[in-house]
Design an enzyme around this catalytic site. Structure first.
Site, mmCIF file in Angstrom:
data_model
loop_
_atom_site.group_PDB
_atom_site.id
_atom_site.type_symbol
_atom_site.label_atom_id
_atom_site.label_comp_id
_atom_site.label_asym_id
_atom_site.label_seq_id
_atom_site.Cartn_x
_atom_site.Cartn_y
_atom_site.Cartn_z
ATOM 1 N N SER A 1 0.395 -1.433 0.228
ATOM 2 C CA SER A 1 0.417 -0.407 -0.600
ATOM 3 C C SER A 1 0.815 1.417 -0.036
ATOM 4 C CB SER A 1 -0.717 -0.031 1.315
ATOM 5 O OG SER A 1 -0.613 -0.003 2.693
ATOM 6 N N HIS B 1 -1.594 -8.852 2.351
ATOM 7 C CA HIS B 1 -1.362 -7.469 2.572
ATOM 8 C C HIS B 1 -2.741 -7.427 3.309
ATOM 9 C CE1 HIS B 1 0.513 -3.601 3.802
ATOM 10 N NE2 HIS B 1 0.104 -3.165 2.151
ATOM 11 N N HIS C 1 5.942 -13.490 7.587
ATOM 12 C CA HIS C 1 6.180 -11.142 6.655
ATOM 13 C C HIS C 1 7.652 -11.673 5.935
ATOM 14 C CE1 HIS C 1 6.752 -6.841 6.894
ATOM 15 N NE2 HIS C 1 5.858 -6.792 7.782
ATOM 16 N N ARG D 1 3.443 -4.728 17.445
ATOM 17 C CA ARG D 1 2.187 -4.406 16.427
ATOM 18 C C ARG D 1 1.054 -5.374 17.260
ATOM 19 N NH1 ARG D 1 2.193 -3.021 10.420
ATOM 20 N NH2 ARG D 1 3.081 -4.423 10.262
ATOM 21 N N ASP E 1 -1.803 -9.075 12.032
ATOM 22 C CA ASP E 1 -3.758 -9.014 11.022
ATOM 23 C C ASP E 1 -4.207 -10.312 12.499
ATOM 24 O OD1 ASP E 1 -3.539 -7.197 8.854
ATOM 25 O OD2 ASP E 1 -2.181 -8.572 8.662
HETATM 26 C C1 COA Z 1 3.243 -12.249 4.358
HETATM 27 C C2 COA Z 1 3.952 -13.204 3.481
HETATM 28 C C3 COA Z 1 3.223 -12.897 2.543
HETATM 29 C C4 COA Z 1 4.568 -12.895 2.856
HETATM 30 O O1 COA Z 1 5.626 -13.336 1.877
HETATM 31 P P1 COA Z 1 6.733 -13.532 1.722
HETATM 32 O O2 COA Z 1 7.762 -12.888 1.953
HETATM 33 O O3 COA Z 1 7.266 -14.603 0.460
HETATM 34 O O4 COA Z 1 7.434 -14.952 2.970
HETATM 35 P P2 COA Z 1 8.520 -16.261 3.008
HETATM 36 O O5 COA Z 1 9.421 -15.897 2.053
HETATM 37 O O6 COA Z 1 8.698 -16.673 4.111
HETATM 38 O O7 COA Z 1 7.218 -17.231 2.331
HETATM 39 C C5 COA Z 1 8.772 -18.468 1.896
HETATM 40 C C6 COA Z 1 7.530 -19.178 0.740
HETATM 41 O O8 COA Z 1 6.344 -19.469 2.877
HETATM 42 C C7 COA Z 1 5.241 -19.254 2.127
HETATM 43 N N1 COA Z 1 4.671 -18.559 4.121
HETATM 44 C C8 COA Z 1 4.586 -17.452 4.294
HETATM 45 N N2 COA Z 1 4.200 -17.302 5.370
HETATM 46 C C9 COA Z 1 3.341 -18.186 4.912
HETATM 47 C C10 COA Z 1 2.474 -18.368 6.715
HETATM 48 N N3 COA Z 1 1.444 -17.759 7.007
HETATM 49 N N4 COA Z 1 1.011 -19.544 5.840
HETATM 50 C C11 COA Z 1 1.810 -20.556 4.709
HETATM 51 N N5 COA Z 1 2.590 -20.075 4.279
HETATM 52 C C12 COA Z 1 3.467 -19.617 4.675
HETATM 53 C C13 COA Z 1 4.774 -18.871 1.411
HETATM 54 O O9 COA Z 1 4.080 -19.345 0.505
HETATM 55 C C14 COA Z 1 5.918 -19.148 0.463
HETATM 56 O O10 COA Z 1 5.598 -20.470 -0.034
HETATM 57 P P3 COA Z 1 6.381 -20.791 -1.701
HETATM 58 O O11 COA Z 1 7.644 -21.105 -1.851
HETATM 59 O O12 COA Z 1 5.333 -22.545 -1.549
HETATM 60 O O13 COA Z 1 5.568 -19.836 -2.674
HETATM 61 C C15 COA Z 1 3.513 -14.374 3.974
HETATM 62 O O14 COA Z 1 4.291 -14.562 4.812
HETATM 63 C C16 COA Z 1 2.300 -14.809 4.073
HETATM 64 O O15 COA Z 1 1.623 -15.156 3.115
HETATM 65 N N6 COA Z 1 1.049 -14.747 5.014
HETATM 66 C C17 COA Z 1 -0.275 -14.729 5.290
HETATM 67 C C18 COA Z 1 -0.659 -14.105 4.556
HETATM 68 C C19 COA Z 1 -1.279 -12.526 5.920
HETATM 69 O O16 COA Z 1 -0.798 -12.744 7.418
HETATM 70 N N7 COA Z 1 -0.437 -11.214 5.300
HETATM 71 C C20 COA Z 1 -0.297 -10.497 6.400
HETATM 72 C C21 COA Z 1 1.085 -9.299 6.378
HETATM 73 S S1 COA Z 1 1.340 -8.377 7.450
#
Ligand code: COA
Length: 481
Positions: A285, A315, A361, A370, A416
């Site tokens: 965002s 997000h 994250h 937070r 969140d």
């Molecule tokens: C926030 C987020 C998008 C960050 O993504 P990222 O930087 O790519 O995270 P990572 O490098 O740790 O990801 C590596 C792998 O772990 C997975 N992973 C990361 N967080 C995960 C979670 N909460 N649940 C399941 N799998 C997760 C990713 O999907 C990725 O899988 P892939 O290799 O099969 O594509 C991710 O942690 C997520 O999807 N969290 C859940 C949604 C969420 O809470 N979002 C709010 C963020 S403030």
């Protein structure tokens, strides 16, 4: 004939074309003063703007020196992983209002969340910080005193009139339109008010861009609580809108106009609006608002674009997803599940190819502060709430399950994971709406940075993209045919 009125009795203004806007008494008072033209009520000067104006030349000179003396220095290498992996870790933008440390979490102009809670003026003695104080801090880099925060609250109140076409537009949308779509629509439509767009069209000198940008920022911030509350009341309360209370602060009024007046609910809204405001520049965002603003698009359209990004489930929409998921957990395993039952449920979510919302994250590698401050709020105000207890249990169960996948870089909860449970406790049960509250808060950070981006004359953003072929050729790699 369509009646034109301003609900003025309460100190903030909603103009409307007759109908049910506000309580009957307020409407009567408004009609008594009716027939007035809508006006945006921009004060000629404000203390905040004056303090900001003083700071700008020094910061402009600072950036000029950095460019001249450090411009050719390297900030590090870009690997192929960074290029194809969502630009992780590439230092590619200037963002003054906050900085994120992977281990420690966010600092707003150098202040951690506990430091902010101690330093910023509060509405209640010893209570949660007023987001107006945070706005002052983000814009000026200085912690404001009580009188300065009060001046911001009053300034925002004076600017809070929502243009008349917004209510008509809102009511033209299908009532089941997602609240984030409604927010994006209404914010974009308020662009008719943009001082920046008008000033640009009439040829303003670029050294003065920040001034109309500041006016738009303050006007948009002033109106967002009303717009958000209107969306809430129209979607979930039959369009029975509630007028603002002139005695309340910006965030307190948001809770009030949504229909929540419990003193702890107001405190939660102040905390919520403070902590969701800014998380440095690279998140979707913030980056989107910044990118779109770099084309000199006005704050309304830039922020609306940022809100489209916040509406993504990875997000900001994660807060909606979290509550849904927690309610599903509860429906499946009941109110007091065992650790084994919860572990199995989390594993099931992963097996079904979904993420566990509220965990992980892109930058953080520890529990999000937070999350921690919301947990502390819950321990103080709702320690026995069954959903809070479930959230606490999940805090123990989810990280080891995520770690066991061997790929999740951060198994800890983010902002969140907690917010929905707190909102739910005070009666805000419609999880589809939660991201709108996040968006109102996010405006504080991204628009404050927007003012600085214009003051510093930051250029249009244009990173380089590559094709797979270019990457392969660069390293003499021949793809298998
Ligand atoms: C926030 C987020 C998008 C960050 O993504 P990222 O930087 O790519 O995270 P990572 O490098 O740790 O990801 C590596 C792998 O772990 C997975 N992973 C990361 N967080 C995960 C979670 N909460 N649940 C399941 N799998 C997760 C990713 O999907 C990725 O899988 P892939 O290799 O099969 O594509 C991710 O942690 C997520 O999807 N969290 C859940 C949604 C969420 O809470 N979002 C709010 C963020 S403030």
């Amino acid at each position: 004939m369509v009646t034109t009125a301003i609900i003025q009795a309460t100190g903030a203004f909603f103009r409307h074309g007759g109908g049910s806007f506000g309580a009957a008494g307020q409407l009567g008072a408004a009609l008594a003063s009716g027939g007035q033209r809508y006006f945006s009520s921009i004060p000629a000067t404000s203390e905040l703007k004056a303090v900001l104006a003083q700071k700008i030349p020094k910061e402009q000179a600072r950036l000029k020196t950095i460019k001249q003396q450090l411009g050719s220095k390297s900030l590090g290498d870009v690997t192929v992983d960074m290029c194809i992996g969502g630009m992780r870790g590439i230092p590619g933008m200037l963002w003054e209002t906050s900085l994120l440390d992977a281990e420690e979490g966010i600092r707003f102009r150098g202040y951690s969340i506990p430091e902010l809670q101690a330093a910023l003026p509060a509405a209640v003695e010893g209570g949660e910080p007023l987001p107006e104080g945070l706005l002052w801090l983000l814009l000026t880099g200085e912690v404001p005193n009580k009188a300065q925060v009060k001046s911001v609250t009053e300034d925002l109140r004076r600017r809070s009139a929502v243009p008349p076409h917004i209510k008509a537009l809102l009511e033209a949308l299908p009532v089941d339109t997602h609240p984030m779509t409604q927010l994006v629509t209404l914010v974009s439509a308020m662009q008719t008010e943009s001082e920046f767009a008008k000033a640009y069209a009439s040829g303003i000198h670029k050294s003065k861009y920040w001034e109309p940008y500041y006016e738009d920022t303050m006007n948009l911030l002033a109106r967002l609580p009303t717009v958000a509350a209107m969306i809430y009341r129209r979607t979930y309360a039959g369009g029975n809108y509630i007028a603002p209370d002139p005695k309340l602060d910006w965030a307190g009024n948001l809770a009030h106009m949504m229909g929540f007046d419990d003193t702890s609910a107001l405190e939660l809204m102040r905390l919520y609006q403070t902590i969701h405001s800014d998380h440095e520049g690279g998140n979707v965002s913030a980056h989107t608002t910044h990118l779109v603003g770099s084309a000199l698009t006005d704050p309304y359209l830039s922020f609306a674009a940022g809100m489209c990004g916040l509406a993504g489930p990875l997000h900001g929409l994660a807060n909606q997803e979290v509550l849904r998921w927690i309610l599903d957990v509860k429906a499946d395993v009941g109110d007091s599940p065992s650790k084994e039952q919860l572990t199995k449920y989390v594993q099931g979510t992963l097996k079904s190819g979904r993420v566990v919302p509220g965990y992980g994250h892109a930058v953080l590698r520890k529990t999000d502060p937070r999350y921690t401050c919301q947990r502390e709020f819950a321990l103080k105000h709702l320690p026995h709430d069954p959903l809070f207890q479930l959230v606490s249990q999940l805090y123990e169960v989810v990280p080891p399950v995520l770690l066991a996948t061997g790929k999740v870089k951060n198994p800890w909860p983010n902002v969140d994971a907690h917010s929905g449970v707190l909102l739910q406790y005070y009666g805000m049960r419609e999880e589809n709406f939660y991201t709108v509250l996040f968006g109102v808060s996010r405006a504080i950070g991204v628009l404050a940075q927007g003012v600085w981006s214009r003051a510093l004359g930051l250029p249009i953003e244009r990173p380089k993209s590559l094709t797979m072929e270019v990457i392969e050729k660069k390293f003499g790699f021949s793809p298998a045919k």
